[in-house]
Design an enzyme around this catalytic site. Structure first.
Site, PDB file in Angstrom:
ATOM      1  N   ASP A  33      62.617  20.103  30.297  1.00  0.00           N
ATOM      2  CA  ASP A  33      62.264  20.620  31.739  1.00  0.00           C
ATOM      3  C   ASP A  33      61.059  21.591  32.015  1.00  0.00           C
ATOM      4  OD1 ASP A  33      64.636  19.495  32.769  1.00  0.00           O
ATOM      5  OD2 ASP A  33      65.874  21.314  32.333  1.00  0.00           O
ATOM      6  N   HIS A 219      34.147  19.425  18.894  1.00  0.00           N
ATOM      7  CA  HIS A 219      35.334  19.690  19.692  1.00  0.00           C
ATOM      8  C   HIS A 219      36.573  20.391  19.187  1.00  0.00           C
ATOM      9  CE1 HIS A 219      33.960  17.025  23.479  1.00  0.00           C
ATOM     10  NE2 HIS A 219      33.310  18.328  23.394  1.00  0.00           N
ATOM     11  N   ASP A 236      33.100  29.349  21.880  1.00  0.00           N
ATOM     12  CA  ASP A 236      32.556  28.372  23.104  1.00  0.00           C
ATOM     13  C   ASP A 236      33.854  28.685  23.984  1.00  0.00           C
ATOM     14  OD1 ASP A 236      32.067  26.782  25.178  1.00  0.00           O
ATOM     15  OD2 ASP A 236      31.490  25.155  23.954  1.00  0.00           O
ATOM     16  N   ASP A 247      30.926  28.580  31.261  1.00  0.00           N
ATOM     17  CA  ASP A 247      30.791  27.938  29.836  1.00  0.00           C
ATOM     18  C   ASP A 247      29.976  28.554  29.085  1.00  0.00           C
ATOM     19  OD1 ASP A 247      31.179  25.912  27.970  1.00  0.00           O
ATOM     20  OD2 ASP A 247      30.438  24.323  29.395  1.00  0.00           O
ATOM     21  N   HIS A 319      24.505  16.236  20.580  1.00  0.00           N
ATOM     22  CA  HIS A 319      24.826  16.317  21.914  1.00  0.00           C
ATOM     23  C   HIS A 319      23.532  16.662  22.817  1.00  0.00           C
ATOM     24  CE1 HIS A 319      24.871  20.790  21.953  1.00  0.00           C
ATOM     25  NE2 HIS A 319      25.515  20.538  20.762  1.00  0.00           N
ATOM     26  N   HIS A 323      24.767  20.372  31.028  1.00  0.00           N
ATOM     27  CA  HIS A 323      25.570  19.621  32.208  1.00  0.00           C
ATOM     28  C   HIS A 323      25.631  20.340  33.189  1.00  0.00           C
ATOM     29  CE1 HIS A 323      29.289  21.960  30.952  1.00  0.00           C
ATOM     30  NE2 HIS A 323      28.517  21.788  29.772  1.00  0.00           N
ATOM     31  N   HIS A 330      32.442  20.043  33.133  1.00  0.00           N
ATOM     32  CA  HIS A 330      31.526  19.037  33.235  1.00  0.00           C
ATOM     33  C   HIS A 330      31.582  18.511  34.822  1.00  0.00           C
ATOM     34  CE1 HIS A 330      31.723  18.248  28.636  1.00  0.00           C
ATOM     35  NE2 HIS A 330      31.171  19.625  28.878  1.00  0.00           N
ATOM     36  N   GLU A 353      22.434  24.455  26.461  1.00  0.00           N
ATOM     37  CA  GLU A 353      23.200  24.649  25.211  1.00  0.00           C
ATOM     38  C   GLU A 353      22.888  23.867  23.959  1.00  0.00           C
ATOM     39  OE1 GLU A 353      27.337  23.130  25.397  1.00  0.00           O
ATOM     40  OE2 GLU A 353      27.025  22.348  27.587  1.00  0.00           O
ATOM     41  N   TYR A 357      23.598  21.566  13.842  1.00  0.00           N
ATOM     42  CA  TYR A 357      25.104  21.518  12.975  1.00  0.00           C
ATOM     43  C   TYR A 357      24.694  20.897  11.772  1.00  0.00           C
ATOM     44  CZ  TYR A 357      26.115  22.028  17.926  1.00  0.00           C
ATOM     45  OH  TYR A 357      26.255  22.258  19.132  1.00  0.00           O
ATOM     46  N   ARG A 374      25.510  27.207  18.222  1.00  0.00           N
ATOM     47  CA  ARG A 374      25.041  26.488  19.307  1.00  0.00           C
ATOM     48  C   ARG A 374      24.949  28.017  20.298  1.00  0.00           C
ATOM     49  NH1 ARG A 374      28.840  23.558  19.900  1.00  0.00           N
ATOM     50  NH2 ARG A 374      30.363  24.307  21.002  1.00  0.00           N
ATOM     51  N   GLU A 376      24.699  29.001  24.594  1.00  0.00           N
ATOM     52  CA  GLU A 376      24.834  28.187  25.814  1.00  0.00           C
ATOM     53  C   GLU A 376      25.227  29.148  27.197  1.00  0.00           C
ATOM     54  OE1 GLU A 376      28.893  26.335  26.386  1.00  0.00           O
ATOM     55  OE2 GLU A 376      27.722  25.060  27.861  1.00  0.00           O
TER      56      GLU A 376
HETATM   57 MN   LIG Z   1      29.302  23.273  27.900  1.00  0.00          MN
END
Ligand SMILES: [Mn+2]
Length: 405
Positions: A33, A219, A236, A247, A319, A323, A330, A353, A357, A374, A376
């Protein structure tokens, strides 16, 4: 009022006999539920300001009709108050409100043959293509017009995005001051949970808290490993305010001091990020930040002997550099028009960003293994350049080491 202004602006961009149908989402079952926390559809939210599930707006030049869940005392006792049909017109500045169950009957009356229907199919929305196409009218996609509008933020949106970025940045600062070797990634994630909730906001996306080599999983959302002395931590995380996302990513040493190899990589990324941001102004191509970042990272990695030349860049930076940012993390909006990259315009918001890596066991000097960096920030394009919305969190090496020690 702001939503009424947006509806009018949208109609000005469409054919004179346009009728717009835009629907929000239904609640999604998690198990038994229990539902997932509800998030309205971004386009619907943008045009109506209405945040209940199961609603449809039908907008034309001389009529704004809203379909929504009627009052239901039994259900409201369990699931909370509903706006209801009676006060919806006044509250949402609509001409008329109808129960959602009557949509299919009423829409046949609202659409007559000389209207052009603007509508987008989406798997999560409550009204889908098969239903709409049974209405026997001519159809146009709504998305191109709405995406262009959403790409240029109005003052109300900019205020919300500034606040959102500021909350995220301040929480990143708090995290830098708290992290110590031996903590777990989820304990760091919990600081964002707590701070975002405390400020009546929520995560705009699942946070990434990645110690050491985990940062090389782009991710990574498991967030369940121990933070080791000597590793970097990549975080992040960003909140949303009334739907508007921030972000923000920072990378810093878990023990508070960069070692030489970490410093070398970090400085390349930082330099790339700052230079990429610096080019942003109205009239500059929107892919220019990416070109600049790629160039700097490529030269930096070549100099350290990690790659032979720019052809190896994608192994370590796989990457894009940014964005659009807005109601979706995004966000909507084209990057190219007529096959070429478009130019920045005032009131666009983009992330910048870049990253590097280097996975464990890579065929390079082992001192670089497990370094994932990274950085950003969220950038608002202004009349003569840019503003960094997320600038209340540090990123210079000296500043990071200073606040961590
Ligand atoms: Mn981003």
């Amino acid at each position: 009022m702001i939503h009424q202004k947006r509806r009018q602006e949208l109609l000005r961009k469409l054919e004179r006999n346009a009728i717009v149908i835009v629907s929000t989402n239904s609640e999604q079952k998690r198990n038994g539920d229990v539902n997932y926390p509800f998030r309205p559809d971004s386009n619907f939210w943008y045009l109506t300001g209405f945040t209940e599930p199961d609603a449809v707006a039908v907008i034309s030049k001389d009529n704004y009709a809203i379909f929504l869940r009627p009052k239901d005392q039994k259900k409201e006792i369990w699931d909370g108050e509903r706006l209801g049909i009676e006060i919806a017109p006044e509250e949402l500045l609509a001409n008329k409100a109808y129960p959602i169950e009557s949509f299919f009957d009423e829409i046949k009356i609202l659409i007559n043959k000389d209207k052009i229907v603007y509508f987008d199919d989406s798997s999560t929305n409550i009204i889908n293509k098969s239903i709409i196409s049974s209405l026997n009218s001519s159809f146009e996609p709504l998305k191109p017009y709405l995406s262009e509008m959403r790409l240029l933020k109005d003052q109300d949106e900019i205020n919300k995005m500034q606040l959102s970025a500021q909350y995220s940045a301040e929480t990143h600062m708090m995290v830098m001051k708290t992290v110590k070797p031996g903590m777990y990634e989820y304990q760091v994630a919990a600081i964002f949970d707590s701070e975002f909730t405390r400020r009546n906001s929520r995560h705009a996306y699942p946070p990434i808290v990645a110690g050491g080599n985990n940062a090389c999983v782009l991710h990574y959302i498991e967030n369940n490993k121990k933070l080791n002395d000597g590793d970097l931590l990549l975080v992040d995380a960003g909140c949303e305010i009334s739907g508007y996302a921030s972000d923000v990513t920072r990378t810093f040493p878990i023990n508070g001091s960069f070692n030489d190899a970490q410093r070398e990589i970090y400085e390349i990324v930082l330099n790339a990020q700052k230079s990429a941001i610096n080019c942003i102004k109205p009239g500059e191509k929107v892919n220019r930040p990416h070109e600049i970042a790629c160039d700097i990272i490529s030269k930096g990695l070549t100099k350290l002997g990690i790659i032979k030349d720019s052809s190896g860049l994608r192994d370590y930076y796989m990457h894009n550099t940014g964005h659009w940012l807005g109601l979706d993390v995004h966000d909507v909006g084209e990057y190219k028009t007529d096959d070429d990259y478009r130019c920045f315009e005032e009131c666009m918001v983009m992330t910048v960003e870049p990253g590097i890596y280097i996975r464990k066991n890579d065929k390079i000097d082992s001192k670089y293994w497990g370094i994932g960096v990274r950085i950003e920030d969220d950038i608002l394009v202004t009349a003569d350049g840019y503003k960094i919305l997320s600038n209340s969190v540090v990123k210079e090496i000296e500043d990071i080491e200073h606040i961590m020690n």
